[in-house]
Scaffold this motif. Structure first.
Motif, PDB file in Angstrom:
ATOM      1  N   UNK A  11      62.227  22.536  35.346  1.00 56.30           N
ATOM      2  CA  UNK A  11      60.894  23.026  35.658  1.00 56.30           C
ATOM      3  C   UNK A  11      60.737  24.466  35.230  1.00 56.30           C
ATOM      4  N   UNK A  12      59.541  24.937  35.321  1.00 61.25           N
ATOM      5  CA  UNK A  12      59.213  26.327  34.985  1.00 61.25           C
ATOM      6  C   UNK A  12      58.467  26.906  36.177  1.00 61.25           C
ATOM      7  N   UNK A  13      58.939  28.036  36.698  1.00 58.67           N
ATOM      8  CA  UNK A  13      58.340  28.622  37.890  1.00 58.67           C
ATOM      9  C   UNK A  13      57.746  29.983  37.578  1.00 58.67           C
ATOM     10  N   UNK A  14      56.534  30.210  38.048  1.00 57.78           N
ATOM     11  CA  UNK A  14      55.858  31.498  37.951  1.00 57.78           C
ATOM     12  C   UNK A  14      55.796  32.103  39.340  1.00 57.78           C
ATOM     13  N   UNK A  15      56.049  33.394  39.446  1.00 49.81           N
ATOM     14  CA  UNK A  15      55.915  34.088  40.724  1.00 49.81           C
ATOM     15  C   UNK A  15      54.907  35.214  40.568  1.00 49.81           C
ATOM     16  N   UNK A  16      54.151  35.462  41.620  1.00 43.20           N
ATOM     17  CA  UNK A  16      53.140  36.509  41.562  1.00 43.20           C
ATOM     18  C   UNK A  16      52.503  36.713  42.909  1.00 43.20           C
ATOM     19  N   UNK A  17      51.283  37.229  42.903  1.00 44.13           N
ATOM     20  CA  UNK A  17      50.582  37.492  44.157  1.00 44.13           C
ATOM     21  C   UNK A  17      49.080  37.469  43.923  1.00 44.13           C
ATOM     22  N   UNK A  18      48.334  37.366  45.027  1.00 43.49           N
ATOM     23  CA  UNK A  18      46.878  37.316  44.983  1.00 43.49           C
ATOM     24  C   UNK A  18      46.334  38.051  46.193  1.00 43.49           C
ATOM     25  N   UNK A  19      45.355  38.901  45.967  1.00 49.00           N
ATOM     26  CA  UNK A  19      44.705  39.618  47.063  1.00 49.00           C
ATOM     27  C   UNK A  19      43.406  38.913  47.413  1.00 49.00           C
ATOM     28  N   UNK A  20      43.285  38.541  48.667  1.00 56.96           N
ATOM     29  CA  UNK A  20      42.087  37.845  49.142  1.00 56.96           C
ATOM     30  C   UNK A  20      41.602  38.535  50.401  1.00 56.96           C
ATOM     31  N   UNK A  21      40.397  39.101  50.326  1.00 60.74           N
ATOM     32  CA  UNK A  21      39.764  39.741  51.493  1.00 60.74           C
ATOM     33  C   UNK A  21      40.700  40.741  52.163  1.00 60.74           C
ATOM     34  N   UNK A  22      41.428  41.502  51.331  1.00 63.14           N
ATOM     35  CA  UNK A  22      42.280  42.556  51.857  1.00 63.14           C
ATOM     36  C   UNK A  22      43.684  42.136  52.226  1.00 63.14           C
ATOM     37  N   UNK A  23      43.988  40.837  52.107  1.00 60.24           N
ATOM     38  CA  UNK A  23      45.334  40.342  52.399  1.00 60.24           C
ATOM     39  C   UNK A  23      45.990  39.897  51.104  1.00 60.24           C
ATOM     40  N   UNK A  24      47.236  40.337  50.890  1.00 56.19           N
ATOM     41  CA  UNK A  24      47.966  39.953  49.688  1.00 56.19           C
ATOM     42  C   UNK A  24      48.900  38.796  49.999  1.00 56.19           C
ATOM     43  N   UNK A  25      48.817  37.750  49.183  1.00 51.96           N
ATOM     44  CA  UNK A  25      49.651  36.566  49.335  1.00 51.96           C
ATOM     45  C   UNK A  25      50.653  36.495  48.193  1.00 51.96           C
ATOM     46  N   UNK A  26      51.919  36.275  48.522  1.00 49.59           N
ATOM     47  CA  UNK A  26      52.924  35.958  47.512  1.00 49.59           C
ATOM     48  C   UNK A  26      52.754  34.506  47.108  1.00 49.59           C
ATOM     49  N   UNK A  27      52.960  34.223  45.810  1.00 49.30           N
ATOM     50  CA  UNK A  27      52.771  32.864  45.300  1.00 49.30           C
ATOM     51  C   UNK A  27      53.932  32.481  44.390  1.00 49.30           C
TER      52      UNK A  27
END
Length: 329
Positions: free
Chosen positions: A118-134
């Motif tokens: 498999x191939x995995x991407x890691x990153x993050x997203x900011x939503x309404x002031x909260x940052x989520x790791x993905x």
């Protein structure tokens, strides 16, 4: 068959957006440890989940309801793998495409899973002031499989634990259509002349009427029922949300709304029904869009379109399908 006017490639991109950015769930508490293997209902996926994660009733995947963390499984036709591999295998391409969904991709790596490479991407997203790791992984089996794990940046979820969970993924045979329908977060019954073509992403179902299952020209009637997992909608916002969704659905951007109604739908007496033509002028089709709220502020949506001459004969079946829709318990 097109999804809301989408080509097959457009459908894959839509499901990519769904998997990568739709779940805006927050929180994760406690150190993660693997449990016994769990099969994700309605999909080819089974894995050893992290401690605190259990099968979701809202989507195909797992969630920690107390901590509000999630793992979402989206499955697509096998031919979608080539297109998505081109995106995942080039880090810069991945960064560019995910940035369109407000997701920042930091790293990419190959991993070996119980279901193959498999191939995995890691990153993050900011939503309404909260940052989520993905963490987003792409795999290929009987279906093209994409799995997204996310949790707030300030949780103590360890990235190595997430990768360990993803490495435990194994892929089995494709479930039957009945199994996939039973795994949806809502119940729906097809009424002739409509028939079910397939489900998608564990969140929606596609129906059509006519001989074709794949209809790139959009010549046949199309009916889609889908469940919204991202964010919540208050009852007073539903009408505005309904119009916004219609305007942002490919093929319906120039829809001409002839009627706005409050109707009973999906267990709610305050559902919204919009109807009219898919485009201004003489070339549009007739359409209807139903939206109903569930008890948790999420909603289910039915959208259907057909040629002007065909649509009147389909209205009884459309209403019967709409009346059959209910949130799963």
């Amino acid at each position: 068959m097109r999804f809301s006017g989408l080509s097959r490639a457009g459908t894959a991109r839509t499901l990519l957006r769904l998997a990568a950015g739709a779940l805006l769930l927050a929180g994760l508490a406690g150190h993660a440890r693997a449990q016994d293997r769990t099969a994700i209902s309605g999909t080819t996926v089974s894995l050893a989940p992290l401690k605190g994660f259990a099968p979701s009733t809202k989507f195909a995947g797992l969630e920690n309801t107390e901590a509000k963390a999630s793992m979402l499984v989206v499955e697509m036709p096998p031919e979608a793998h080539a297109q998505l591999s081109a995106l995942f295998n080039n880090l810069q391409t991945a960064k560019t495409n995910f940035a369109k969904q407000n997701i920042v991709i930091d790293e990419a790596e190959d991993i070996d899973t119980a279901g193959g490479k498999g191939r995995i991407l890691t990153g993050h997203q900011n939503v309404a002031g909260t940052t989520f790791d993905k963490w987003v992984v792409l795999l290929k089996g009987a279906k093209t499989v994409m799995i997204t794990v996310q949790a707030p940046e300030d949780s103590d979820l360890d990235g190595d634990d997430v990768v360990t969970m993803l490495k435990s993924v194994s892929l089995g045979a494709e479930p039957t259509l009945d199994q996939k329908l039973a795994a949806l977060p809502f119940r729906v019954r097809a009424t002739e002349p409509f028939r079910v073509v397939d489900t998608f992403g564990g969140l929606g179902v596609l129906m059509t009427s006519g001989p074709l299952n794949v209809d790139p020209k959009g010549s046949q009637p199309m009916l889609i029922v889908s469940y919204q997992t991202g964010g919540q909608v208050a009852a007073g916002q539903l009408a505005a949300v309904a119009e916004k969704l219609l305007q942002t659905t490919r093929g319906f951007e120039k829809a001409e709304i002839a009627k706005r109604e409050t109707v009973a739908f999906a267990g709610s007496k305050a559902g919204v029904l919009l109807s009219g033509r898919t485009a201004e002028g003489a070339t549009g089709k007739r359409f209807a869009q139903y939206i109903g709220l569930g008890p948790d502020g999420r909603f289910v949506r039915l959208i259907v379109s057909a040629d002007e001459a065909t649509y009147p004969s389909l209205e009884p079946a459309i209403k019967a399908i709409a009346d059959s829709i209910a949130f799963a318990q």
